[in-house]
Scaffold this active site. Structure first.
Site, PDB file in Angstrom:
ATOM      1  N   LEU B  10       0.828  -1.209   0.000  1.00 52.06           N
ATOM      2  CA  LEU B  10       0.000   0.000   0.000  1.00 52.06           C
ATOM      3  C   LEU B  10       0.861   1.257   0.000  1.00 52.06           C
ATOM      4  CD1 LEU B  10      -3.062  -0.544   2.381  1.00 52.06           C
ATOM      5  CD2 LEU B  10      -2.711  -1.237   0.022  1.00 52.06           C
ATOM      6  N   GLY B  12       4.027   1.723  -0.959  1.00 53.86           N
ATOM      7  CA  GLY B  12       4.774   1.907  -2.194  1.00 53.86           C
ATOM      8  C   GLY B  12       3.868   2.359  -3.336  1.00 53.86           C
ATOM      9  N   SER B 247      -7.782 -12.933  12.174  1.00 56.05           N
ATOM     10  CA  SER B 247      -7.911 -11.492  12.391  1.00 56.05           C
ATOM     11  C   SER B 247      -8.622 -11.111  13.688  1.00 56.05           C
ATOM     12  CB  SER B 247      -8.680 -10.894  11.221  1.00 56.05           C
ATOM     13  OG  SER B 247      -8.984  -9.564  11.481  1.00 56.05           O
ATOM     14  N   ARG B 282      -3.752  -5.451  21.545  1.00 55.96           N
ATOM     15  CA  ARG B 282      -3.083  -6.726  21.289  1.00 55.96           C
ATOM     16  C   ARG B 282      -2.008  -7.085  22.299  1.00 55.96           C
ATOM     17  NH1 ARG B 282      -2.863  -5.927  14.740  1.00 55.96           N
ATOM     18  NH2 ARG B 282      -5.111  -6.203  14.525  1.00 55.96           N
TER      19      ARG B 282
HETATM   20  C1  LIG Z   1      -1.651 -11.529   8.455  1.00 54.85           C
HETATM   21  C2  LIG Z   1      -1.687 -10.035   8.590  1.00 54.85           C
HETATM   22  C3  LIG Z   1      -2.893  -9.383   8.708  1.00 54.85           C
HETATM   23  C4  LIG Z   1      -2.945  -8.000   8.843  1.00 54.85           C
HETATM   24  N1  LIG Z   1      -4.161  -7.398   8.962  1.00 54.85           N
HETATM   25  C5  LIG Z   1      -4.217  -6.055   9.059  1.00 54.85           C
HETATM   26  C6  LIG Z   1      -5.484  -5.399   9.149  1.00 54.85           C
HETATM   27  O1  LIG Z   1      -6.543  -6.015   9.115  1.00 54.85           O
HETATM   28  N2  LIG Z   1      -5.501  -4.063   9.251  1.00 54.85           N
HETATM   29  C7  LIG Z   1      -4.355  -3.329   9.241  1.00 54.85           C
HETATM   30  O2  LIG Z   1      -4.446  -2.117   9.322  1.00 54.85           O
HETATM   31  N3  LIG Z   1      -3.154  -3.929   9.148  1.00 54.85           N
HETATM   32  C8  LIG Z   1      -3.051  -5.268   9.062  1.00 54.85           C
HETATM   33  N4  LIG Z   1      -1.821  -5.872   8.961  1.00 54.85           N
HETATM   34  C9  LIG Z   1      -0.609  -5.052   8.807  1.00 54.85           C
HETATM   35  C10 LIG Z   1      -0.497  -4.502   7.389  1.00 54.85           C
HETATM   36  O3  LIG Z   1      -0.908  -5.474   6.474  1.00 54.85           O
HETATM   37  C11 LIG Z   1       0.923  -4.113   7.022  1.00 54.85           C
HETATM   38  O4  LIG Z   1       1.506  -3.384   8.031  1.00 54.85           O
HETATM   39  C12 LIG Z   1       0.915  -3.243   5.767  1.00 54.85           C
HETATM   40  O5  LIG Z   1       0.200  -3.874   4.747  1.00 54.85           O
HETATM   41  C13 LIG Z   1       2.310  -2.932   5.308  1.00 54.85           C
HETATM   42  O6  LIG Z   1       2.275  -2.321   4.031  1.00 54.85           O
HETATM   43  P1  LIG Z   1       3.577  -1.787   3.343  1.00 54.85           P
HETATM   44  O7  LIG Z   1       3.153  -1.138   2.088  1.00 54.85           O
HETATM   45  O8  LIG Z   1       4.356  -0.989   4.309  1.00 54.85           O
HETATM   46  O9  LIG Z   1       4.466  -3.076   3.054  1.00 54.85           O
HETATM   47  P2  LIG Z   1       4.206  -4.454   2.269  1.00 54.85           P
HETATM   48  O10 LIG Z   1       2.815  -4.620   1.840  1.00 54.85           O
HETATM   49  O11 LIG Z   1       4.821  -5.498   3.102  1.00 54.85           O
HETATM   50  O12 LIG Z   1       5.044  -4.269   0.948  1.00 54.85           O
HETATM   51  C14 LIG Z   1       6.432  -4.328   0.928  1.00 54.85           C
HETATM   52  C15 LIG Z   1       6.873  -4.280  -0.511  1.00 54.85           C
HETATM   53  O13 LIG Z   1       8.267  -4.078  -0.560  1.00 54.85           O
HETATM   54  C16 LIG Z   1       8.841  -4.950  -1.475  1.00 54.85           C
HETATM   55  N5  LIG Z   1      10.213  -5.182  -1.024  1.00 54.85           N
HETATM   56  C17 LIG Z   1      10.641  -5.492   0.223  1.00 54.85           C
HETATM   57  N6  LIG Z   1      11.972  -5.575   0.250  1.00 54.85           N
HETATM   58  C18 LIG Z   1      12.399  -5.295  -1.000  1.00 54.85           C
HETATM   59  C19 LIG Z   1      13.675  -5.220  -1.616  1.00 54.85           C
HETATM   60  N7  LIG Z   1      14.798  -5.412  -0.930  1.00 54.85           N
HETATM   61  N8  LIG Z   1      13.737  -4.926  -2.932  1.00 54.85           N
HETATM   62  C20 LIG Z   1      12.615  -4.722  -3.662  1.00 54.85           C
HETATM   63  N9  LIG Z   1      11.383  -4.766  -3.119  1.00 54.85           N
HETATM   64  C21 LIG Z   1      11.282  -5.047  -1.817  1.00 54.85           C
HETATM   65  C22 LIG Z   1       7.962  -6.160  -1.500  1.00 54.85           C
HETATM   66  O14 LIG Z   1       8.081  -6.834  -2.718  1.00 54.85           O
HETATM   67  C23 LIG Z   1       6.601  -5.530  -1.309  1.00 54.85           C
HETATM   68  O15 LIG Z   1       6.093  -5.167  -2.562  1.00 54.85           O
HETATM   69  C24 LIG Z   1      -1.752  -7.260   8.858  1.00 54.85           C
HETATM   70  C25 LIG Z   1      -0.539  -7.903   8.746  1.00 54.85           C
HETATM   71  C26 LIG Z   1      -0.498  -9.281   8.649  1.00 54.85           C
HETATM   72  C27 LIG Z   1       0.824  -9.963   8.647  1.00 54.85           C
END
Ligand SMILES: Cc1cc2nc3c(=O)[nH]c(=O)nc-3n(C[C@H](O)[C@H](O)[C@H](O)COP(=O)(O)OP(=O)(O)OC[C@H]3O[C@@H](n4cnc5c(N)ncnc54)[C@H](O)[C@@H]3O)c2cc1C
Lengths: 248, 575
Positions: B10, B12, B247, B282
């Site tokens: 989200l 990115g 969840s 939590r």
């Molecule tokens: C099972 C689960 C359920 C959850 N439920 C909820 C919920 O209901 N409500 C809520 O608010 N939050 C929830 N969370 C937390 C939430 O999903 C995450 O904190 C959030 O989606 C993180 O988004 P992000 O964009 O920061 O990273 P991510 O979605 O983790 O994206 C990271 C991106 O970085 C890329 N990447 C990483 N390292 C590299 C690299 N070295 N080189 C190139 N690309 C790289 C990956 O390919 C990926 O595209 C949940 C988490 C989990 C584990």
């Protein structure tokens, strides 16, 4: 309970390399799935003949059957490896890469074409920008439910693997994008550009390339009503055809 | 204007869209197709004070719940920005076609989540993250089709390219099929690389969540903040390969936690915390379950597990609102949660800590930004459920425009940077890679990883004893030594999985020490950080952000005051 798990894996170093089969035996533990067995192998990459080998290469990410990455052919059936529970699979368990996409290495394939097809059919709601324009359109919960069903598509490729009309040489855009077209056409904002989407599926490789084999719906791990969606879309294309004829 | 975004979650994708909307040329890198990023695992929902349920919910209440939930460790001004923007963000997602569940009148429905008393969580079945991610993925595809965004899928970010003035001018990255390493120029780089669950071996996270990117720039001088704050989610399925989440929405919709005591069901959360019951935050729920199982020995079947019970609810209601997680439980456990209670135990889930950034999301290296779970900004010592999809989205939403603003004020663009700066970093990365290919020792990297995870879960988990934290750090140092004796098992130069993993493992070991020593140093209990040796929160000494700096001999720590300008710290109570 068996004391070990017997795997036969089709291995290949790139799409031009000749495939070969390699067998492994891994100590049995309860509640394992195909991925956890592959993970065991890389901790000690030795095949059934006691020879050292390279760890098997495969794609995976979420391990809970929502990302679609670990799709492969297991005992002849296309499915996600994370949810393929060992206790439910007859042995030896055969693992093969998807057959309709170029093999990268071992069980890892290149599925970029799936995303290209989504691009081709303009599978998005054409919003003007992400700025705050206030609430979106109200949507009846009943409508929401079936659109949600279609929007759960993980672009995993199972329906492509099962479809007799799709192969590496065919132009058919495949079952999944067609269902997406229907969903976006029915969305209140998406409907405003439905003509554009319809144009993309009326030509070569479009909806008429579907041979109605109905394999896709059997293969879809999310049970997305693909065939119903395609049938509905077929009716819509007829109407669209008549409409654009009148506008000429 | 050229912007590089690393990460297709989200954070990115919203960075990409916002930068593209502002007219920048964007290159977006991700390990996996954006659509397979970890954000899709999010189940329960996303918070915004939409107040559509007649409960007088407000932005102010959302703010207070978030600050109190985080035990006052979050800087308050940025959190205010977050909660104020939330409704507008949900509306933008709604227009993109996200299939939020609806009220009978067709409005966005809301459900209850932990640590709050008002319904504030918008949701799409029990696959909310998936639906939000897909909507952004679709929008980005539109930009790609228009030629404004270029995607690099299956590439791993290795490092920032930093010039002699200390300014970020681009990145190095490796193509994970051809294994080639390249340097790329950019005026601004946004890291949106997500969390680091893999440091704990098994967690609720996707296996690509290694934190390696954050670990890499930490070694290039970016401080890592609040590393010791690791959220254990109270309700995950015990498992061999992954601890799959059930969840918090299951409790929001009426699920109850219990175990047997004296032969009868005992709803210990409801008994101990009558005001919030099963929906305490939590950290509190996880400690309670830990206490019941580990300290009182009352786990179901004598194991570390208690029941999460939905069997009293109507099956159709459950299917419409929680279908996604019911399916996971059925597929992986073989039992139907409609009929039998689920067995669950706390699991590592979310990292409140992350790269230190200023309020514009820029790190201490000009031109290098961080957004999403990989930053440290919004959740203090404990994150409230459904606040992280929000913070990931919001930080991307503001990071894109902030990067553009930074570029407009630059004196020299990346195009003017001498090639030698890029060649230098490329040579460094090539050398690291080569040294990994040359590893021919006797240690297996996956076993080192497994041992690291076991240490982190047992010694740096829900309950942290001083002596165990020291033991953990010793173990981490031992693993760091053993790392040098790895044998890589695969020296292929095509789609080699082991080589990148070995590099990630090194970066994980660095961050594991940040977490462990950060915890050891913090002599208090606050939010997710619970030390029985120091059971109280200590605002006099520890109302402070931890900043860890990398040095050759291990992390060096500095501390910084927290912004408490909007809400005076008070005791945190849920009973
Ligand atoms: C099972 C689960 C359920 C959850 N439920 C909820 C919920 O209901 N409500 C809520 O608010 N939050 C929830 N969370 C937390 C939430 O999903 C995450 O904190 C959030 O989606 C993180 O988004 P992000 O964009 O920061 O990273 P991510 O979605 O983790 O994206 C990271 C991106 O970085 C890329 N990447 C990483 N390292 C590299 C690299 N070295 N080189 C190139 N690309 C790289 C990956 O390919 C990926 O595209 C949940 C988490 C989990 C584990």
């Amino acid at each position: 309970m068996p004391d070990s798990i017997h795997l036969k894996i089709k291995r290949q170093n790139g799409s031009r390399d000749l495939p070969r089969w390699e067998e492994f035996k891994v100590p049995y533990k309860p509640n394992m799935n195909v991925l956890s067995v592959l993970m065991e192998i890389r901790k000690n990459p030795v095949n059934v003949n006691g020879e050292k080998t390279t760890p098997v290469v495969w794609d995976c990410s979420c391990l809970e059957e929502v990302c679609g990455a670990c799709t492969m052919v297991i005992n002849g059936n296309v499915r996600q490896a994370c949810s393929a529970l060992i206790d439910k699979l007859p042995q030896p368990i055969t693992l093969q890469p998807l057959s309709k996409f170029p093999v990268v290495r071992d069980l890892k394939v290149d599925r970029a074409v799936l995303f290209e097809h989504l691009k081709k059919v303009k599978a998005w709601v054409n919003i003007d920008g992400t700025f705050d324009l206030g609430p979106g359109p109200r949507v009846p919960e009943r409508e929401r439910r079936w659109m949600y069903e279609i929007s759960r598509c993980m672009t995993c490729g199972c329906c492509y693997e099962a479809c007799p009309n799709f192969n590496s040489r065919s132009k058919f855009i495949g079952p999944a994008p067609l269902a997406q077209v229907l969903r976006f056409n029915k969305h209140p904002i998406g409907a405003m550009t439905q003509e554009e989407r319809m144009e993309t599926i009326m030509g070569e490789g479009g909806i008429t390339d579907c041979g109605n084999a109905q394999n896709c719906i059997e293969a879809c791990p999310k049970k997305i009503p693909l065939t119903t969606a395609i049938a509905q879309l077929n009716r819509d294309t007829t109407i669209h055809g008549i409409r654009s004829w009148f506008r000429k | 204007m050229k912007v590089i975004v690393i990460g297709g979650g989200l954070a990115g994708l919203l960075s990409v869209i916002k930068a593209a909307e502002a007219g920048a040329e964007v290159e977006a890198f991700s390990l996996v197709p954006f659509k397979r990023s970890h954000s899709l695992c999010a189940q329960g929902g996303i918070n915004a004070a939409l107040n559509t349920k007649g409960e007088n919910d407000s932005i102010q209440q959302h703010f207070e719940d978030t600050i109190v939930g985080g035990d006052f460790l979050a800087n308050q001004t940025p959190v205010k920005g977050l909660v104020e923007a939330a409704p507008g963000l949900i509306y933008a997602f709604d227009r993109m076609g996200v299939m939020f569940n609806r009220t009978p009148e067709g409005f966005i429905d809301l459900r209850l989540f932990g640590g709050v008393k008002n319904r504030r969580t918008a949701f799409a079945g029990a696959t909310t993250g998936q639906q939000l991610l897909y909507a952004l993925d679709e929008q980005v595809r539109k930009w790609i089709a228009a030629g404004k965004v270029k995607e690099y899928i299956g590439w791993e970010f290795l490092s920032a390219v930093i010039d002699d003035e200390g300014i970020c001018r681009g990145i190095t990255a490796q193509d994970l099929n051809s294994m080639e390493i390249h340097a790329f120029r950019a005026d601004a780089v946004i890291l949106a690389t997500g969390g680091e669950g893999m440091i704990y071996g098994k967690s609720t996270n996707s296996v690509i969540c290694t934190g390696s990117a954050a670990g890499a720039v930490y070694q290039q001088g970016v401080p890592f903040a609040n590393g010791e704050f690791v959220q254990f989610h109270p309700t995950a399925m015990p498992g061999d390969d992954k601890l799959r989440l059930m969840s918090e929405a299951s409790r929001g919709e009426g699920g109850r936690i219990w175990t047997y005591k004296d032969g009868k069901p005992w709803y210990f959360l409801e008994e101990w915390y009558p005001a919030y019951g099963n929906l305490v935050p939590r950290d509190i729920a996880s400690r309670a379950i830990y206490k019941v199982c580990v300290e009182m020995g009352l786990g179901i079947d004598g194991k570390n597990q208690v029941y999460l019970d939905l069997t009293h609810k109507d099956p159709e209601f459950l299917e419409v609102r929680l279908g996604g997680i019911m399916e996971i439980y059925r597929n992986f456990y073989g039992e139907d949660p409609v009929k039998v209670p689920m067995k669950i135990f706390p699991a590592p889930h979310y990292f409140m800590g992350g790269m230190y950034v200023d309020w514009n999301h820029m790190t201490n290296i000009p031109g290098l930004f961080a957004a999403g779970e990989c930053d440290y900004m919004y959740h203090g010592a404990n994150r409230l459920g459904a606040n992280s999809l929000l913070s990931a989205a919001y930080s991307g939403y503001i990071c894109g425009p902030n990067a553009i603003k930074y570029i407009k004020g630059m004196q020299k663009s990346a195009a003017d940077t001498p090639q030698s700066i890029f060649d230098r970093e490329l040579a460094r990365q090539t050398e690291i890679t080569q040294s990994i290919y040359n590893m021919d020792g006797t240690e297996n990297p996956y076993i080192i990883h497994e041992e690291m995870g076991e240490t982190m879960i047992t010694d740096v988990g829900v309950v942290r004893y001083e002596k165990n934290l020291l033991r953990a750090d010793e173990k981490l140092q031992e693993l760091t030594e053993r790392y040098k004796n790895i044998g890589i098992n695969d020296t292929g130069r095509w789609a080699n999985d082991v080589m990148p993993f070995v590099r990630q493992l090194w970066n994980m070991l660095q961050l594991a020490r940040v977490i462990t020593l950060g915890a050891y140093n913090r002599k208090e209990s606050r939010g997710s950080h619970y030390m029985p040796d120091y059971p109280e929160r200590n605002d006099d000494q520890w109302l402070k952000t931890t900043k860890a700096y990398w040095t050759e001999s291990g992390p060096r720590f500095e501390y910084e005051d927290v912004d408490v300008s909007l809400l005076k710290p008070r005791a945190r109570k849920y009973d």
